[in-house]
Scaffold this active site. Sequence first.
Site, PDB file in Angstrom:
ATOM      1  N   ASP A  43      30.205 -13.386   7.883  1.00 28.38           N
ATOM      2  CA  ASP A  43      29.915 -14.483   8.795  1.00 28.38           C
ATOM      3  C   ASP A  43      30.229 -15.825   8.139  1.00 28.38           C
ATOM      4  OD1 ASP A  43      29.103 -15.686  11.137  1.00 28.38           O
ATOM      5  OD2 ASP A  43      27.166 -14.666  11.219  1.00 28.38           O
ATOM      6  N   ASP A  86      29.020 -14.733  20.058  1.00 24.62           N
ATOM      7  CA  ASP A  86      27.592 -14.420  19.953  1.00 24.62           C
ATOM      8  C   ASP A  86      26.964 -14.201  21.320  1.00 24.62           C
ATOM      9  OD1 ASP A  86      27.460 -14.474  17.217  1.00 24.62           O
ATOM     10  OD2 ASP A  86      26.730 -16.536  17.075  1.00 24.62           O
TER      11      ASP A  86
END
Length: 717
Positions: free
Chosen positions: A451, A515
């Site tokens: 990430d 997301d």
Amino acid sequence: MTDTMLIQLNGGKVGLALEQARSTAPVWRHFGAPLGEHALVWPADGMRPPPPTVLDGDPPFTVLPTHGFGWFHQPALLGSRPGSQGDSDWAQDFRLDGMSRDGDALLMRLSDPIASLAVTLSYSIDPGSDVVRAWAEVENLGETPYRLDWLAAACVPLPAQADQVLGFSGRWTLEFQEARETLGVATWRRDNRRGRTSHDSFPGVIVGASLGDDEGAVFGAHLGWSGNHTILIEPLTDGRRQLQLGEWLAPGEVVLARGERYRTPCAFLSFSDQGLNGLSAQFHRFVRTRVLDWPQRHMRPRPVILNTWEAVYCEHDLDDLQALAGAAARIGVERFVLDDGWFHRRGNDRAGLGDWWPDARKYPQGLTPLVEHVRELGMEFGLWIEPEMVNPDSDLFRTHPEWVLQLAGRPFVTGRNQLVLDLAETAVTDYLFESIGALLRDHSIAYLKWDMNRDLATAGHHGRAAYRRQTLALYRLLERLRRAFPDVEIESCASGGGRADYGALAYMHRVWTSDCNDALTRIDIQRGFLRFFPPEVMGAHIGAACSHTTGRRHSMPFRAAVALLGHLGLELDVRTLSDAEADELRYWITLYKQCRPISHRGVLHQGRFGDALVWTQATAEDGRASLLSVFRRREDTARYAMPVPAKGLRRDLSYVVRILHMPHAPHFKGQTEWLAAMREGGVEMPGATLMDLGVPIPPMPPESAVIVCMKAVAEDS
């Protein structure tokens, strides 16, 4: 009158042609469909009598247009020698030194001895995909430093009729949004200065006359770079347009000493006369054959993932996680990914980044008990990391505050309570390599979710802007890890789709697309993503019934159908499902496993009827099997849904057409005998009928999906 010979580079579907001129760099004559065998043509200036108000010898559009000698459009090279007295190195006049061809590649070497610069340009066509790879490199031949401000990785002509542009914008949880605009007299330009690929300015663009799904000539361009970029389309005085793309450089970021070189990231270009879907098929083929580097050099079936983030967030408890893993295994999950919250003092997003060892409060025996439990259940184990970041509240930062990107004398700028580690420092990447390596050596970890949750600010390195250095250092770290642990797959995640590009995909194997797991929002996110990326790298998860990012509620079939053609995962607490819900989810997972050989290796087509009804179809390369997913986003005024035209089938074959899922439409009293037969056992139909007249679609309420499978009837039956 003299004729001229064109220098051509042709693939099966794309070609370029240049004229070798005596007084300039090679002149652009054509970029688009392959040209025929034109041995001699008129010279570029043969049809350009100068009007009375221009300079004598008005410069033509060359492969490297530069400022200072009459080219008043955007130059492909910008730079100067700071501090030089009386020099005019900000203006260049390049001439061709030499040109070489090697099969499908063309290399041009140009120089300007007065400016003391040399430039190499490369254009090559991948014969398997008809994608052009282009790059440029400049070398400083002078005694004084040369400050580079811009060098286009590619600079190509577009025809006058290509006046429609498809760009991509967005934000967190709303990435890859398509924006269609008409090109006019002004320059169309998109810049990204965030230091990572970004959510709001994806480094790709498509241009054409109509931008139809399956018809019309379209040009596509993408910069394979995980940092800053610029894309511009500018009208020229002859009616054409120039397309340039390359790395956006901060002031003073690249200063070349004598003998030093700067090479641009690679630009990837293509052309199709079969609309957006034809263009996407070429980009997909290129990514599959030339970009992705799978472990063992081949792609295994993309395993069903359960990611723990929206199930538990940072609230990790070993017993709870083992129970979650057990529930996941029972419904067919193949890879269990432990997300954020597992490492030292990580109770929330304010502390712990940089301290890459298990939190002793949550994992007193380390990660081993959970890893072994997951593997005993028959699943692979994956782990979330964010190596490029550090929290000020961490042991790492307290020990090495000098390891972060910073501007001397300026305050830090945090984002999500994070600072950015300076990857250009060897000590930093050595620390990260050893920390991540220890995790991979000590545990059976098959997958890293990598990430990167903030843009770069105060991005300095020893007094100079560090965006480019940071991106190159990231690539070196990834390459080092890939060499040391070649069987580990890596996912590119940057708050969702903030780092999706061919540069990252050269080292990674999956992109976490967004997301947002809201199925309705995901339709458009995935539609834009699939323009340049094949479905097998598109992380697509079935979220909770109530979306954690939008609060909207959707049925299980709609959520599952939207995720079906990507790399399927789950982003929900499967322990909370009822028996009926678990059975329903198990059905969709089983269906995904049956369909992934088609969707992850086949040819993709996307289409729409207005804004209400959209679809995605994946068809095997041999045309013998196809999966069609139709989504109704909202109601419209049509009483009946039009049949959806099938693509990629074989006209000489018949197909069993079966509806695998259809929604309940409460305002319709029943269904026809024909639709009932398609739902129950399937109906045999000729391929020509399905392609010409379309696939019948049952009634669909808003926010619902229909899944149709088409399989060829055995020829000997």
